[in-house]
Design a protein around this motif. Structure first.
Motif, PDB file in Angstrom:
ATOM      1  N   ALA A  65     -15.986 -30.929  -8.330  1.00 29.82           N
ATOM      2  CA  ALA A  65     -17.343 -30.402  -8.148  1.00 29.82           C
ATOM      3  C   ALA A  65     -17.381 -29.292  -7.113  1.00 29.82           C
ATOM      4  CB  ALA A  65     -18.276 -31.540  -7.743  1.00 29.82           C
ATOM      5  N   PHE A  66     -16.418 -28.395  -7.142  1.00 32.29           N
ATOM      6  CA  PHE A  66     -16.400 -27.287  -6.192  1.00 32.29           C
ATOM      7  C   PHE A  66     -16.888 -26.003  -6.864  1.00 32.29           C
ATOM      8  CE2 PHE A  66     -12.018 -28.101  -7.677  1.00 32.29           C
ATOM      9  CZ  PHE A  66     -11.777 -26.949  -8.396  1.00 32.29           C
ATOM     10  N   ILE A  67     -17.401 -25.076  -6.054  1.00 29.42           N
ATOM     11  CA  ILE A  67     -17.944 -23.829  -6.597  1.00 29.42           C
ATOM     12  C   ILE A  67     -17.434 -22.595  -5.857  1.00 29.42           C
ATOM     13  CG2 ILE A  67     -20.014 -24.784  -7.670  1.00 29.42           C
ATOM     14  CD1 ILE A  67     -20.301 -23.057  -4.329  1.00 29.42           C
ATOM     15  N   HIS A  68     -16.598 -22.775  -4.845  1.00 27.32           N
ATOM     16  CA  HIS A  68     -16.172 -21.623  -4.048  1.00 27.32           C
ATOM     17  C   HIS A  68     -15.384 -20.597  -4.857  1.00 27.32           C
ATOM     18  CE1 HIS A  68     -12.789 -24.406  -3.928  1.00 27.32           C
ATOM     19  NE2 HIS A  68     -12.003 -23.396  -3.611  1.00 27.32           N
ATOM     20  N   HIS A  69     -14.744 -21.031  -5.946  1.00 23.04           N
ATOM     21  CA  HIS A  69     -13.971 -20.108  -6.773  1.00 23.04           C
ATOM     22  C   HIS A  69     -14.870 -19.206  -7.626  1.00 23.04           C
ATOM     23  CE1 HIS A  69     -15.047 -23.386  -9.326  1.00 23.04           C
ATOM     24  NE2 HIS A  69     -14.443 -22.885 -10.388  1.00 23.04           N
ATOM     25  N   LEU A  70     -16.185 -19.433  -7.593  1.00 21.69           N
ATOM     26  CA  LEU A  70     -17.119 -18.615  -8.367  1.00 21.69           C
ATOM     27  C   LEU A  70     -17.896 -17.620  -7.508  1.00 21.69           C
ATOM     28  CD1 LEU A  70     -18.578 -21.388 -10.727  1.00 21.69           C
ATOM     29  CD2 LEU A  70     -16.733 -19.762 -11.218  1.00 21.69           C
ATOM     30  N   HIS A  71     -17.715 -17.673  -6.203  1.00 19.92           N
ATOM     31  CA  HIS A  71     -18.495 -16.812  -5.317  1.00 19.92           C
ATOM     32  C   HIS A  71     -18.360 -15.333  -5.687  1.00 19.92           C
ATOM     33  CE1 HIS A  71     -19.628 -20.149  -2.959  1.00 19.92           C
ATOM     34  NE2 HIS A  71     -18.648 -20.158  -2.069  1.00 19.92           N
ATOM     35  N   SER A  72     -17.140 -14.869  -5.885  1.00 24.44           N
ATOM     36  CA  SER A  72     -16.929 -13.454  -6.193  1.00 24.44           C
ATOM     37  C   SER A  72     -17.333 -13.117  -7.623  1.00 24.44           C
ATOM     38  CB  SER A  72     -15.460 -13.071  -5.970  1.00 24.44           C
ATOM     39  OG  SER A  72     -15.123 -13.158  -4.603  1.00 24.44           O
ATOM     40  N   ALA A  73     -17.183 -14.059  -8.528  1.00 25.60           N
ATOM     41  CA  ALA A  73     -17.434 -13.810  -9.952  1.00 25.60           C
ATOM     42  C   ALA A  73     -18.881 -13.450 -10.243  1.00 25.60           C
ATOM     43  CB  ALA A  73     -17.028 -15.033 -10.770  1.00 25.60           C
ATOM     44  N   CYS A  74     -19.813 -13.972  -9.428  1.00 23.05           N
ATOM     45  CA  CYS A  74     -21.232 -13.792  -9.750  1.00 23.05           C
ATOM     46  C   CYS A  74     -21.670 -12.337  -9.710  1.00 23.05           C
ATOM     47  CB  CYS A  74     -22.097 -14.642  -8.829  1.00 23.05           C
ATOM     48  SG  CYS A  74     -22.124 -14.111  -7.103  1.00 23.05           S
ATOM     49  N   ASP A  75     -20.900 -11.466  -9.078  1.00 19.20           N
ATOM     50  CA  ASP A  75     -21.251 -10.046  -9.014  1.00 19.20           C
ATOM     51  C   ASP A  75     -20.657  -9.237 -10.166  1.00 19.20           C
ATOM     52  OD1 ASP A  75     -22.736 -10.294  -6.622  1.00 19.20           O
ATOM     53  OD2 ASP A  75     -20.899 -10.223  -5.439  1.00 19.20           O
ATOM     54  N   PHE A  76     -19.908  -9.892 -11.045  1.00 13.01           N
ATOM     55  CA  PHE A  76     -19.221  -9.165 -12.110  1.00 13.01           C
ATOM     56  C   PHE A  76     -19.512  -9.700 -13.512  1.00 13.01           C
ATOM     57  CE2 PHE A  76     -16.926  -8.485  -8.208  1.00 13.01           C
ATOM     58  CZ  PHE A  76     -16.671  -7.120  -8.226  1.00 13.01           C
ATOM     59  N   PHE A  77     -20.288 -10.793 -13.589  1.00 15.52           N
ATOM     60  CA  PHE A  77     -20.647 -11.374 -14.877  1.00 15.52           C
ATOM     61  C   PHE A  77     -22.133 -11.717 -14.892  1.00 15.52           C
ATOM     62  CE2 PHE A  77     -16.175 -12.082 -14.287  1.00 15.52           C
ATOM     63  CZ  PHE A  77     -15.640 -11.757 -15.526  1.00 15.52           C
ATOM     64  N   LYS A  78     -22.770 -11.475 -16.021  1.00 17.21           N
ATOM     65  CA  LYS A  78     -24.206 -11.724 -16.136  1.00 17.21           C
ATOM     66  C   LYS A  78     -24.514 -13.213 -16.253  1.00 17.21           C
ATOM     67  CE  LYS A  78     -25.006  -7.286 -18.437  1.00 17.21           C
ATOM     68  NZ  LYS A  78     -25.454  -6.619 -19.697  1.00 17.21           N
ATOM     69  N   ALA A  79     -23.622 -13.954 -16.898  1.00 19.70           N
ATOM     70  CA  ALA A  79     -23.876 -15.377 -17.140  1.00 19.70           C
ATOM     71  C   ALA A  79     -22.609 -16.178 -16.891  1.00 19.70           C
ATOM     72  CB  ALA A  79     -24.364 -15.603 -18.570  1.00 19.70           C
ATOM     73  N   ILE A  80     -22.742 -17.265 -16.140  1.00 18.91           N
ATOM     74  CA  ILE A  80     -21.635 -18.170 -15.864  1.00 18.91           C
ATOM     75  C   ILE A  80     -21.995 -19.542 -16.416  1.00 18.91           C
ATOM     76  CG2 ILE A  80     -20.289 -19.347 -14.069  1.00 18.91           C
ATOM     77  CD1 ILE A  80     -20.716 -16.897 -12.284  1.00 18.91           C
ATOM     78  N   TYR A  81     -21.063 -20.131 -17.148  1.00 17.09           N
ATOM     79  CA  TYR A  81     -21.232 -21.484 -17.665  1.00 17.09           C
ATOM     80  C   TYR A  81     -20.135 -22.360 -17.068  1.00 17.09           C
ATOM     81  CZ  TYR A  81     -24.215 -19.183 -21.080  1.00 17.09           C
ATOM     82  OH  TYR A  81     -25.208 -18.438 -21.683  1.00 17.09           O
TER      83      TYR A  81
END
Length: 260
Positions: A65-81
């Motif tokens: 249940a970790f989310i730190h690996h998505l911190h950078s991704a949110c600025d390069f993708f419109k939608a994350i699932y």
């Protein structure tokens, strides 16, 4: 402890909050800060900042249940699932996503990422951007033909998988079979970002040890190329932490793309 007595993640669910506290928290006695937190966040910041991996859709199919690996991704993708096998993981992520009382605190990782980006005072904005980008947390089943059935997701421009396949695979045949299903989530020309524990046999949560499939870098490379993926970058980060909570020797970071 003999390996035959190890529990198996898909059959023996553990406390997802305890798992995060042991491996990803900012507690003074958390020894995995460099390996589990800083190394992946640094590599993902560098990877996405290079500008070659971006798009409309990113699918995260990772362990825990970790989310730190998505911190950078949110600025390069419109939608994350975010795809999860465990109801407990879904509950923990939903608490954080909806800013509920008692949600896991990721301020330490947000601070680290924004410092990498040169925006140390914008960690709150980064959290808001990530929460906005995450469109759905989906329960999945590895034995389903469509992992997210009955939910149908668009094919992804990028899939991130973090320390998953080795924890859900009992043998190499399982690993190959499950990787095939993950690769199907990626559109032609899309990318796979993989973090893998190398030469590992177990990890510990509380008093319990859980199975991890033991393999080396050559095995991962062979399997990825066997599935039609072209490896763009591979880095083997040697272990720095001193702990008997698990026995990994290194963390492998790979980016690859699906040949058109």
């Amino acid at each position: 402890m003999d390996c035959t007595s190890h529990k198996f993640y898909l059959e023996d669910e553990f406390d997802s909050r305890m798992f995060v506290d042991m491996y990803f928290s900012d507690k003074p006695d958390m020894v995995f800060a460099d390996d589990a937190l800083k190394f992946p966040m640094k590599k993902l910041h560098q990877t996405f900042s290079a500008g070659e991996i971006k798009g409309d859709t990113l699918i995260d199919i990772s362990f825990g249940a970790f989310i730190h690996h998505l911190h950078s991704a949110c600025d390069f993708f419109k939608a994350i699932y975010s795809l999860k096998f465990s109801e407990k993981c879904i509950m923990e992520l939903s608490r954080w996503l909806n800013t509920c009382t008692g949600a896991l605190d990721w301020n330490h990782t947000l601070s680290y990422v924004t410092a990498l980006e040169g925006n140390s005072d914008q960690s709150e904005d980064k959290a808001i951007r990530l929460k906005t980008a995450i469109k759905q947390i989906v329960q999945c089943g590895i034995e389903k033909e469509n992992l997210t059935d009955p939910v149908v997701l668009p094919q992804a421009d990028c899939v991130i998988s973090t320390c998953l396949l080795e924890t859900i695979s009992k043998d190499q045949d399982d690993y190959i079979r499950y990787l095939k299903k993950i690769v199907k989530l990626i559109k032609l020309g899309g990318h796979l970002i993989l973090f893998a524990l190398i030469n590992t046999t177990y990890f510990t949560v509380g008093e319990d040890r859980f199975h991890v499939l033991n393999y080396d870098e050559n095995f991962v490379r062979k399997v990825l190329t066997g599935e039609g993926l072209i490896i763009d970058h591979c880095e083997n980060h040697k272990r720095t932490s001193l702990s008997d909570l698990n026995d990994y020797k290194s963390i492998l970071f790979i980016t690859a793309h699906k040949q058109e």
